[in-house]
Enzyme design. Structure first.
Site, mmCIF file in Angstrom:
data_model
loop_
_atom_site.group_PDB
_atom_site.id
_atom_site.type_symbol
_atom_site.label_atom_id
_atom_site.label_comp_id
_atom_site.label_asym_id
_atom_site.label_seq_id
_atom_site.Cartn_x
_atom_site.Cartn_y
_atom_site.Cartn_z
ATOM 1 N N SER A 689 24.271 -41.711 14.972
ATOM 2 C CA SER A 689 25.626 -42.281 15.422
ATOM 3 C C SER A 689 26.443 -41.168 16.273
ATOM 4 C CB SER A 689 26.586 -42.424 14.012
ATOM 5 O OG SER A 689 26.726 -41.410 13.453
ATOM 6 N N LYS A 732 34.687 -43.413 8.600
ATOM 7 C CA LYS A 732 35.171 -42.703 9.576
ATOM 8 C C LYS A 732 36.446 -42.872 10.072
ATOM 9 C CE LYS A 732 29.946 -42.752 10.862
ATOM 10 N NZ LYS A 732 29.147 -43.234 12.223
#
Length: 818
Positions: A689, A732
């Site tokens: 990611s 996140k």
């Protein structure tokens, strides 16, 4: 021919060399004047014996240096040995040969002829001529006395052997005969055989005899000690049995009968399953026929106690009032809407159907978010008993399913043990830290849980100790875990996964005000009047002294403040009032542990803010890139995992393919080294990611354009610049909110996951959906006024990216297309 000094009383004469067949010996040394039977199985050795029988019956015997060798070479055989006579040779049915050998005289191998069938050796014979002097007589007398003592200590030596040995007057024969009876090592016997000086040989023999006598004396002392200890044990056992018999005669014999009567009443009163009832009656009949003092009686009694102490049909009445249950859940926990909703749904369905199989819930989330305490709250809301088993470090399958009764000290597994503690067959059963189990040679406990946590099977759970089917279907199982990586896929398939993300700053503030502060005030002996926290003070603790997804460290810091306030209250008096404000936090907790707010003070070239998911929630991840003259190497540091390193390679390949469009020299990779570093190098990092973060840092470093400090990003990059979806979006975004980041770039395909993010967070953090890397660069790189990031398309597109023209045809074999 050689002679020793003529003054020496012992003279050895070497005769002429003669050739004899050689028989190598394993773990045995033959002395002259000794008759021994030998069992021979090696082909060469049998042929040597057969040759000897047909030629004067003489053969030379010498020991091997290494008994393990089947085919020894000349260097593997001692040169000193014994010239012997084969008295008898007998072939056995298994192909081996039994030979009766008599040692005649010492000899030394002078030469070896290696025939194919066996060895022939040239032997020099030794005929000792000796004179019996005073030293020789003294040694013979001493050796005879020592051998008599040896015979007394060693029962294998008969009196006739002692008489025969002590009657020998020849010192050479005496030495050889006694040496043949001693259990010496091959090396020691060979040493005796090779000593030429008679007195020296007698001294060595006396030394070996003394050592053997010392060993035999020690063995006798040990045997005597063990025998005395065994006699004492038998005596104690006899006295204990006598005491038991006396007690029985005095009236205690009725105690066991009374105990059996009481046990029989318990069995009749207890409601058991049909199988359990039959088994208990069988075991009880056995118990009545046993002696009360036998070990088996205690095992059977313990087994019956376990069966009748289990709650087979006892259960608590469920609370089905949804409004009250919801109020209890909200009272105990702030937030956690999803798990609360699932519990309320379960209660509603149970209210309508009256019978439903207990659900298997798995609460997955970072430490400190309230997974275990939520399970307790569920028990309170449903009116059930609560039991908790920690599975962290469990590596034995018997911990779950129990041990079979054949083992000493056997007992049921943890499932049955804790159901007995709960005293009902429908408790809330919390299996804590289910992802921390491990496996070893004793079995896999996670495999044993497959039956426990399967609603289609657990109505007939069979514990190894009980060996009876027990119904677990009424139990509400709740498991907790920090992540799913440690849980096998078949076990995950049997559970309903409910994720508990980290708390937002506002949620932590409310949890602290409603729960943590009150709890710590009470635990530290304070009253509400003694201390108060302002909202800004709590926010300061959250921002500057904790960095976590849960509230465990927040509670510790509040507890630390309460302890210091308690000390001040004791000094000033119980009526004193202390208000904890934001500016006084430093006084209580010291310097701040973390920095809150923007991670960068200004827009910086090559430095990009990424987002990472960890077991403890989301984290901000700074990525730095710098360029320097070199040979086109890509250097990656910061303890990056294999997947993250591949993401960096993919990002660099994308940048190289778009070099002309980004106004970067096409050959930059030939003379430029790129170094990418992710700070906090001691912490391992991995995952795809960070792809767009790495690409942005590389482009920023090569174009010398700074990156906007207010923007964080996450997404996987492809070689074509497409951005693929990622996981852990909610954690996140919460990390970005904690870090005071105002904008976050996320993959367009993660649009569906935005619904899980709290609306209060979305008001403060703007989410920007992006599909390709060009969009990311346009939004993140800071350009000067009038400056363009991309060159016109027709100027840069490489030939390998152009679509092939329709008129072009695939070249045929043997023709190269240019």
């Amino acid at each position: 021919m050689f002679n020793k000094n003529k003054k020496d009383p012992q003279v050895f004469i070497m005769e002429e060399k003669n050739y004899y067949p050689l028989l190598p010996l394993r773990d045995v040394v033959i002395f002259p004047n000794v008759v021994v039977p030998l069992f021979v199985g090696r082909g060469k050795s049998i042929k040597a014996l057969e040759y000897a029988m047909s030629h004067k019956k003489e053969i030379f015997l010498s020991a091997q240096k290494d008994a393990k060798l089947d085919d020894p070479s000349p260097n593997d055989i001692y040169h000193f040995g014994t010239l012997s006579t084969v008295l008898q040779l007998l072939k056995l049915p298994d192909g081996t040969v039994k030979a009766l050998i008599e040692g005649k005289e010492r000899g030394k191998i002078e030469n070896i002829l290696d025939k194919q069938a066996f060895f022939m050796v040239a032997v020099s014979k030794f005929h000792p001529r000796y004179e019996i002097n005073l030293e020789t007589r003294a040694l013979m007398r001493t050796i005879n006395a020592s051998f008599k003592e040896y015979a007394k200590l060693n029962t294998k030596i008969g009196q006739e052997i002692v008489s025969a040995v002590t009657s020998i007057q020849n010192p050479v024969s005496l030495c050889d005969t006694i040496a043949g009876h001693l259990p010496l090592k091959v090396h020691d016997k060979q040493e005796l055989l090779e000593i030429e000086d008679l007195n020296c040989r007698l001294e060595k023999l006396f030394e070996n005899l003394g050592n053997e006598n010392d060993i035999l004396r020690l063995e006798r002392r040990l045997k005597t000690r063990v025998k005395k200890q065994m006699e004492k044990t038998q005596k104690d056992y006899y006295l204990n049995e006598q005491m038991r018999a006396i007690q029985k005669e005095m009236g205690s014999k009725d105690d066991f009968k009374a105990e059996l009567d009481e046990l029989e009443k318990k069995i009749k009163r207890k409601r058991l399953s049909k199988e359990a009832f039959t088994r208990v009656n069988q075991e009880f009949k056995k118990l009545k026929m046993m002696s009360p003092m036998s070990a088996e009686a205690a095992v059977v009694r313990n087994y019956i106690d376990w069966i009748i102490s289990l709650p087979w049909f006892e259960k608590t009445k469920d609370k089905t009032d949804i409004a009250k249950a919801e109020a209890i859940l909200d009272e105990d926990h702030y937030g956690l809407a999803k798990p609360k909703e699932r519990i309320i749904e379960y209660l509603a369905v149970q209210h309508l159907t009256k019978k439903i199989k207990g659900p298997i819930l798995c609460l997955v989330g970072p430490p400190g978010v309230g997974k275990t305490s939520l399970a307790k709250s569920v028990a309170r809301a449903t009116g059930r008993n609560f039991i908790r088993v920690s599975l962290g470090g469990v590596r034995d399958e018997a911990e779950i399913r129990g041990h079979r009764r054949t083992y000493i000290g056997a007992m049921p597994g943890k499932i049955i043990q804790f159901i007995k503690k709960s005293k009902s067959n429908n408790p809330v059963f919390c299996l804590d830290e289910v992802d921390k189990m491990s496996t070893d040679f004793r079995g896999d406990p996670s495999a044993a849980l497959l039956e426990v946590l399967d609603p289609e099977q657990n109505f007939a759970f069979n514990d190894h100790y009980l060996d009876l089917d027990y119904d677990l279907s009424n139990i509400l199982f709740i498991t907790t875990a920090n992540n799913l990586h440690g849980i096998p896929i078949p076990l995950q398939d049997r559970m309903e996964i409910i994720r508990l993300p980290g708390y937002t700053e506002l949620e932590k503030l409310n949890i602290a005000k409603q729960f943590l502060v009150k709890k710590q005030i009470e635990q530290n002996g304070l009253k509400q009047e003694n201390i108060s926290f302002t909202d800004k003070a709590i926010l300061t603790i959250i921002r500057l002294y904790t960095k976590e997804a849960g509230v465990r460290n927040l509670e510790r810091e509040i507890s630390s403040i309460c302890r210091k306030v308690a000390r001040e209250v004791v000094r000033r008096g119980k009526d004193s009032k202390i208000s904890v404000k934001a500016h006084s936090i430093h006084k209580y907790l010291g310097i701040s542990k973390y920095r809150y707010g923007r991670t960068q003070e200004k827009n910086t070239i090559g430095v990009t803010t990424g987002l990472a998911w960890t077991d403890f929630g989301g984290e901000l991840l700074q990525t730095e890139a710098t360029i320097m003259p070199g040979k086109g190497n890509l250097v990656l540091t910061g303890k990056l995992g294999e997947v993250m390193q591949e993401s960096a390679q993919a990002a660099l390949s994308y940048v190289r393919s778009r070099a002309r469009q980004l106004n970067i020299p096409e050959n930059f990779y030939e003379k430029t080294d790129i170094h990418i570093h992710v700070p906090e190098g001691a912490i391992p990092k991995d995952g795809p990611s960070a792809g767009i973060t790495l690409a942005t840092s590389i482009v920023s470093a090569l174009t010398r354009k700074p990156v906007n400090r207010d923007i964080a990003m996450t997404g996987e990059i492809t070689l074509r610049g497409r951005i693929l979806p990622i996981g852990g979006l909610k954690e996140k975004i919460l990390a970005a909110h904690r870090g005071n980041v105002s904008k976050v770039l996320i993959p367009f395909e993660n649009k569906k996951d935005i619904e899980e993010i709290p609306k209060k967070i979305l008001k403060k953090v703007e989410l920007i959906l992006v599909e390709n890397m060009d969009e990311v660069l346009k939004k993140t790189l800071v350009l000067k006024e009038g400056e363009k990031l991309f060159a016109p398309k027709q100027e840069f597109e490489p030939f390998w990216l152009k679509e092939p023209a329709e008129t072009e045809k695939t070249p045929t074999s043997g023709v190269t297309a240019h």
